[in-house]
Enzyme design. Structure first.
Site, PDB file in Angstrom:
ATOM      1  N   LYS A   1     -28.577   0.421  60.732  1.00 41.16           N
ATOM      2  CA  LYS A   1     -28.274   1.176  61.950  1.00 41.16           C
ATOM      3  C   LYS A   1     -27.913   0.240  63.120  1.00 41.16           C
ATOM      4  CE  LYS A   1     -29.486   5.200  60.108  1.00 41.16           C
ATOM      5  NZ  LYS A   1     -30.039   4.873  58.791  1.00 41.16           N
TER       6      LYS A   1
HETATM    7  C1  LIG Z   1     -29.997   5.613  57.613  1.00 42.90           C
HETATM    8  C2  LIG Z   1     -30.231   4.849  56.363  1.00 42.90           C
HETATM    9  C3  LIG Z   1     -29.605   5.190  55.159  1.00 42.90           C
HETATM   10  C4  LIG Z   1     -28.706   6.394  55.035  1.00 42.90           C
HETATM   11  O1  LIG Z   1     -27.502   6.249  55.737  1.00 42.90           O
HETATM   12  P1  LIG Z   1     -26.639   7.525  56.110  1.00 42.90           P
HETATM   13  O2  LIG Z   1     -25.553   7.028  56.971  1.00 42.90           O
HETATM   14  O3  LIG Z   1     -27.570   8.452  56.833  1.00 42.90           O
HETATM   15  O4  LIG Z   1     -26.164   8.110  54.821  1.00 42.90           O
HETATM   16  C5  LIG Z   1     -29.844   4.397  54.043  1.00 42.90           C
HETATM   17  N1  LIG Z   1     -30.677   3.343  54.109  1.00 42.90           N
HETATM   18  C6  LIG Z   1     -31.299   2.995  55.234  1.00 42.90           C
HETATM   19  C7  LIG Z   1     -32.219   1.835  55.224  1.00 42.90           C
HETATM   20  C8  LIG Z   1     -31.092   3.719  56.408  1.00 42.90           C
HETATM   21  O5  LIG Z   1     -31.720   3.357  57.534  1.00 42.90           O
END
Ligand SMILES: *Cc1c(COP(=O)(O)O)cnc(C)c1O
Length: 495
Positions: A112
């Site tokens: 993120k």
């Molecule tokens: C948010 C997240 C995901 C999923 O990603 P999306 O964009 O919501 O599909 C997978 N792994 C981790 C560690 C995340 O923080």
């Protein structure tokens, strides 16, 4: 070429990229989509040597067309700096037959950070461009990682405030500690008694609440979103797929024009949608492998064209993927429906009414780029252990879901295309699950003892993000019911 944005649920009203970023979600509850997906205006093969920042500029300028070169470069340079613990920003690591694209070298050690370190700059720049007078209040629902990354990005940013809602019993101990220790005058963290879908639905409801919006405006506030429903999250995520491809080209792992497959551990469908956009922009991607954990609503959707959220919500060891309503799928639905906003609105109305919809055969044939897969908890843990024992490389639970799905895919199809697995979190963030997957003996240790053990076996330094929370005081302890979310926001804003 100027790119404008309209809602997936109504094609009429068009806004600029900066307005779409400020607004987050369209007024009708739809998601902003570009009027068309632009193609690269450069030859990838001649751009092998671009740095991460250069790649970011070349990609983002095509989609955020109302930002000037100076504005965009300011945002990019401010975001992708020493906050990342490696100059490469997103390094590629080869282990046992696949390339792991490590997207966790930012401030909060999850992918993120890739988008949320730039979003505050994009947003404040957008506010200036549009002469916004109100203070921006970022409402965020998190399955664990978005929350901390958004808090880190927006803490003490002038002209903004941020409220984060997380499922009280649905995140890892480290994830929770990271959030509740967040400093900053403009931040608020709240646990809700419910799951991620409850948090996300509550936030979306507030966005659609006209009365609340009016009250906010009267008090000089306006809402925006840091979730991947915001186009300002999605666009920066396209960059690292391009960067990974360039890296493979540069190192002779791919020939010019050769395709790579991409494997993405998926929850809200934001990360994989960015890869799909990259493919549409001209990046030679073969298959997009959508990996789910036991909440395999997306796997079932790719199997039979029916999206059905009517099922038990399972708490897994990959909590950031514990999601039954994948918001960004709406952008794919819109695209494969031939950019038909009316049809998309109807599917979404069915989802909200019946929790279920079925797409047409024509739409299904538009999804041939995708393959779905899922990994059980058992297979996920086995993958962590196996990879560690074979190579010494330790991956987190989310990445392991993707790696496990990739193994099954290769076994079933024999597809040997070089593959990039999105490695979405540092194993340190999910140390308990990771360590007990490797050896059950670790289960009796406390969280920070596990961190030290992980350091020993992986020989990877403990990230700063973890050291910071070891002894940090808890600053947020509010917990509420899901129907109290609005009252909590009003209380925080004193209205
Ligand atoms: C948010 C997240 C995901 C999923 O990603 P999306 O964009 O919501 O599909 C997978 N792994 C981790 C560690 C995340 O923080």
């Amino acid at each position: 070429m100027e790119i404008l944005y309209s809602s997936t649920r109504c094609g009429e009203k068009k806004v600029t990229a900066s307005q779409a970023i400020l607004q987050g979600l369209a007024e009708d509850g739809g998601l902003f989509v570009p009027s068309q997906i632009p193609v690269f205006d450069f030859d990838i093969n001649e751009k092998k040597d671009m740095t991460y920042r250069e790649t970011a500029y070349e990609v983002m300028k095509l989609l955020l067309t109302d930002f000037t070169e100076e504005e965009l470069k300011y945002c990019i340079d401010s975001a992708y700096d020493e906050k990342f613990d490696t100059e490469e920003i997103a390094p590629l690591v080869y282990a046992d037959g696949a390339y792991y694209l490590e997207l966790f070298h930012g401030a909060t050690i999850a992918f993120k950070d890739m988008a949320l370190s730039i979003l505050p700059y994009l947003m404040t720049t957008a506010a200036k461009k549009n002469n916004l007078k109100e203070k921006i209040v970022i409402l965020t629902a998190t399955s664990g990682d978005t929350g901390k990354a958004a808090l880190a990005g927006f803490a003490d940013v002038e002209g903004t405030g941020i409220v984060v809602f997380y499922p009280k019993n649905g995140v890892s101990a480290i994830q929770e500690k990271q959030m509740v220790t967040q400093k900053g005058k403009n931040v608020k963290v709240i646990g809700i008694r419910g799951n991620f879908d409850d948090a996300q639905t509550g936030v979306k409801k507030m966005f659609a609440d006209e009365e609340l919006k009016k009250e906010l405006a009267e008090n000089g506030y306006v809402f925006s979103s840091a979730n991947s429903i915001n186009i300002g999250r999605l666009v920066p995520q396209i960059v690292y797929y391009v960067y990974a491809y360039l890296n493979l080209l540069k190192n002779g792992k791919l020939a010019e024009g050769e395709k790579m497959n991409v494997v993405v551990p998926t929850g809200n469908f934001g990360n994989i949608l960015a890869a799909y956009y990259a493919k549409n922009m001209g990046l030679p991607i073969g298959k997009l492998l959508c990996a789910s954990n036991e909440n395999k609503v997306l796997f079932d959707f790719f199997e039979d064209g029916v999206y059905d959220r009517n099922r038990d919500f399972i708490l897994t060891s990959s909590p950031s993927m514990d999601i039954l309503i994948s918001s960004n799928l709406e952008r794919l639905i819109y695209k494969i429906a031939g950019c038909d906003a009316k049809a998309t609105a109807e599917f979404m109305a069915l989802l909200s009414k019946d929790g279920k919809y079925e797409i047409t055969q024509d739409m299904r044939s538009e999804m041939a780029d995708f393959a779905g897969g899922y990994s059980s908890e058992k297979d996920t843990f086995a993958k962590i252990k196996d990879l560690y024992e074979k190579t010494g490389y330790v991956i987190d639970t989310h990445t392991a879901v993707a790696a496990s799905v990739y193994d099954s895919y290769v076994k079933e199809t024999g597809d040997k295309t070089p593959s990039v697995i999105a490695s979405t979190a540092s194993p340190y963030k999910f140390a308990r699950s990771v360590m007990t997957a490797i050896d059950v003996k670790y289960d009796s240790m406390d969280d920070f003892a596990l961190i030290d053990e992980l350091c020993k076996i992986s020989k990877v330094e403990v990230p700063k993000a973890i050291e910071e929370i070891r002894n940090a005081p808890v600053l947020h302890d509010t917990v509420c019911d899901k129907d109290e979310m609005k009252a909590m926001v009003k209380e925080f804003l004193n209205i």
